[in-house]
Design an enzyme around this catalytic site. Structure first.
Site, short mmCIF file in Angstrom:
data_model
loop_
_atom_site.label_atom_id
_atom_site.label_comp_id
_atom_site.label_asym_id
_atom_site.label_seq_id
_atom_site.Cartn_x
_atom_site.Cartn_y
_atom_site.Cartn_z
N CYS A 4 -0.72 4.51 1.95
CA CYS A 4 -0.89 4.13 3.48
C CYS A 4 -0.70 2.75 4.36
O CYS A 4 1.20 2.81 3.75
CB CYS A 4 -1.71 4.82 4.33
N SER A 5 -1.39 2.12 4.72
CA SER A 5 -0.14 1.41 5.13
C SER A 5 -1.66 -0.17 5.16
O SER A 5 -1.59 -0.90 6.23
CB SER A 5 0.17 1.25 6.93
N CYS A 6 -2.44 -0.40 4.14
CA CYS A 6 -3.23 -1.12 3.98
C CYS A 6 -2.99 -2.71 4.05
O CYS A 6 -2.01 -3.14 3.22
CB CYS A 6 -4.37 -0.42 2.41
N CYS A 17 1.05 -1.15 -0.19
CA CYS A 17 0.17 0.09 0.11
C CYS A 17 0.95 1.05 0.01
O CYS A 17 2.13 1.72 1.13
CB CYS A 17 -1.01 0.01 1.33
#
Lengths: 226, 200, 226, 200
Positions: free
Chosen positions: D103-105, D100
């Protein structure tokens, strides 16, 4: 390189903060960094493009929070270590010395008389024009398109101006090419142009009205436009 | 230290001194180099060459033409040999603004050291993408009918703005004009203001 | 927004550093931040897109050096203040309390019995599909081109994929649109597609061979390609 | 704290506690919420649902088809209702990688909490632009003839890799396969390795 130094158009940095009655130097160490940078460049340990790329290689979070002369210190130190002008061990030892003696002047650890200094070239950073006789490929008013590239090394084609259409404003003559010069691949001089871009081409519907940007771009960044 | 210097590393002074000391020892840095830098930029408090050139251009149409067409020759009149400068003229139809988005290039020989804000991310990021909003925040409202022309100093060419001569200065000579011409006006983030009326 | 959070293709961040035997949480405060984020979202004080944009609005240098849960703390605190859920003064007072009592538990300053809690929606972050019956404009295999835009607000069209040609891989159905939902402008649901891009289209001559990237993109990011 | 946590603000704990305290007081945060989070992710040490689904797919061709075509129904077999997952299959011709960039999905319900490196700039920046170099540094050499397909989780869809079953595991059943299937393999930064030969 697509690094955080390439700030054109980036968002989130807030308002410009002006310092009231800003001094020329905030502290003597700033002047020392400037003197060190000039000495290193004037004595040929790095060229101006290596110097810029040395700063670009800072850790990104450090780049964004460092002051100007901290960036210079970081970049110059990196180059002097890489070029073998100073050694990592002697630098660490000297750093430990001054951390233990915060008020000691820089000359305090010196014991032997100072050696003679090699000749210097005070104009090292501005000496970039090469009269090669190369004929410019583009004439004033020509439409061009910038290349859509992501080179891993030093470049002076900002990310916001890649793959964009513009018009040649004028040719500045034949200049040393930073993309090679920063990496020990020679001067490879080529024509440099002022290229005019409409803000709508650069920023799309977010552009402010009635704005253009001029960017100085080397010939190999450019393709014929239409 | 101003607001732009919130995070100076406490070890930075030691790091500078360590490098300085080694370069002195190796004969790379001259013993008086730091003092000379301070003297050059701190003690030399005369007007900037840039301001002097602009004041002359306002009072001498032929010099103005020379400054715009052949700035190197024009600057030589002030004993400065500077090959890399381009001078860009503000008009009723056009406002010029100078920035360096990739680092902090700046015409030191004519303007001195750049101010901190010129070197910080806020100015470098916004000057090319929203100059009208940025200048408004900095106190300079640009008429929407005037074009804003931003010069991103991406090579060794350097840019200086030739600002418009303000109304109310018709009676002033070159020497009286020089102190009105600020560094900010030569970057393009301010106009030149006429002198405040003298207190009587 | 073109912020430092938009990291795809950025250079200079060095190697991936794996933490040996990484714990689930490095400290209890990390779990507390996670619990706070979930409570705030489940009780409707912010939606998932406002949450993401809250983090994107961090100071850029802080974003790059902060750990994951520090980013969450920064973003959630910003949102709870903006939404009026907590007040700046009471937060500052409570912060001063705990700075003076580093070992005090969070419950220590509480005097009154805890009030009843409003109902919560544990699925708040995943509830994004809207069966509007909207017919997708594009079919699997269609060529598309992404819009070359620089929106000042939240967007999920990464900068590295703007103005690029790709192929529709599949449609995921009709999803809430983050670009409006993050800014109080409603859900504006629209078809979401998996779009396939050849790495050469994205990175030019720097692309590695034999690579593609799939990105999930909303219909209004896309124009018909050719 | 690992190398990825070099700069934790010393005041961060106080800031968390202040917010936690206020939200408890306002009835927004349940008194047991933090403990339940810790319990959910720290105490629940059983195998990831993702690993269990992959092991079943390796041993049951019909389940594999279901996992790829209708992951929600396939995951329901493990008492998980998760609508947003897509499962992407590695083959001799294709290697999948999940990231991702914005962000950090990450697919928490099937893989648990993401590792720190997944959330840091180095991985997020390089996975889309130089995945082959990145995977090589992480110890996974991908044959140049295999396509690398990167999934940038820019929406609420989540991605899990169905890795290739390693040679040497032909005799193993579903329960013996589960512990071989690492989180890293399900992200795409590792292959699944056969079990080390038992010491004799």
């Amino acid at each position: 390189m697509d690094g955080v130094h390439d700030l054109g158009g980036m968002q989130g940095f807030g308002p410009v903060e002006r310092e009231e009655n800003e001094p020329v130097f905030h502290a003597a160490w700033e002047a020392a960094v400037l003197a060190i940078q000039r000495a290193g460049g004037a004595r040929g340990f790095f060229n101006i493009d290596e110097f810029r790329h040395g700063i670009e290689r800072m850790a990104p979070a450090h780049y964004l929070r460092a002051t100007y002369y901290e960036k210079w210190l970081d970049g110059v130190t990196r180059l002097l270590l890489e070029k073998g002008v100073v050694g990592a061990e002697e630098l660490a030892a000297r750093l430990a010395y001054f951390e233990q003696r915060p008020d000691a002047p820089a000359t305090e650890p010196l014991t032997a008389p100072l050696p003679p200094r090699p000749p210097a070239n005070a104009k090292w950073a501005q000496d970039v024009i090469r009269e090669t006789g190369a004929a410019p490929r583009f004439a004033d008013g020509d439409p061009v398109r910038t290349r859509d590239v992501h080179p891993p090394g030093h470049t002076r084609l900002p990310r916001y101006a890649r793959g964009k259409r513009g018009l040649i404003h004028r040719c500045h003559g034949v200049h040393v090419f930073p993309d090679s010069h920063a990496h020990g691949r020679g001067e490879q001089p080529q024509p440099l142009y002022s290229v005019r871009f409409d803000a709508r081409e650069l920023w799309g519907e977010s552009a402010e009205p009635n704005q253009v940007v001029h960017i100085d771009l080397w010939e190999s960044y450019l393709l014929p436009g239409s | 230290m101003g607001k732009n210097h919130p995070n100076v590393d406490p070890y930075v002074v030691s790091r500078v001194r360590a490098l300085e000391s080694l370069l002195l020892e190796k004969g790379i840095l001259a013993p008086d180099a730091v003092d000379r830098v301070i003297e050059r930029y701190e003690a030399d408090t005369g007007p900037m060459v840039g301001a002097r050139a602009v004041a002359r251009a306002w009072t001498d149409p032929r010099y103005k033409r020379l400054l715009l067409d052949d700035p190197r020759t024009a600057l030589a009149r002030f004993d400065l040999d500077y090959q890399m400068l381009m001078v860009v003229e503000n008009t009723d139809a056009l406002h010029n603004l100078v920035v360096c988005t990739l680092c902090s290039c700046y015409p030191w020989p004519v303007l001195g050291l750049p101010p901190t804000w010129y070197k910080m991310p806020a100015y470098r990021s916004r000057a090319v993408s929203e100059p009208r909003a940025l200048l408004g925040e900095m106190g300079l409202a640009i008429d929407p009918r005037r074009e804003i022309r931003v010069w991103d100093s991406s090579a060794e060419m350097r840019y200086m703005v030739l600002p418009q001569r303000p109304a109310g200065t018709e009676g002033l000579g070159e020497a009286e004009l020089v102190p009105l011409i600020t560094r900010d006006a030569l970057i393009g983030v301010a106009d030149v203001r006429p002198p405040a009326p003298a207190a009587r």
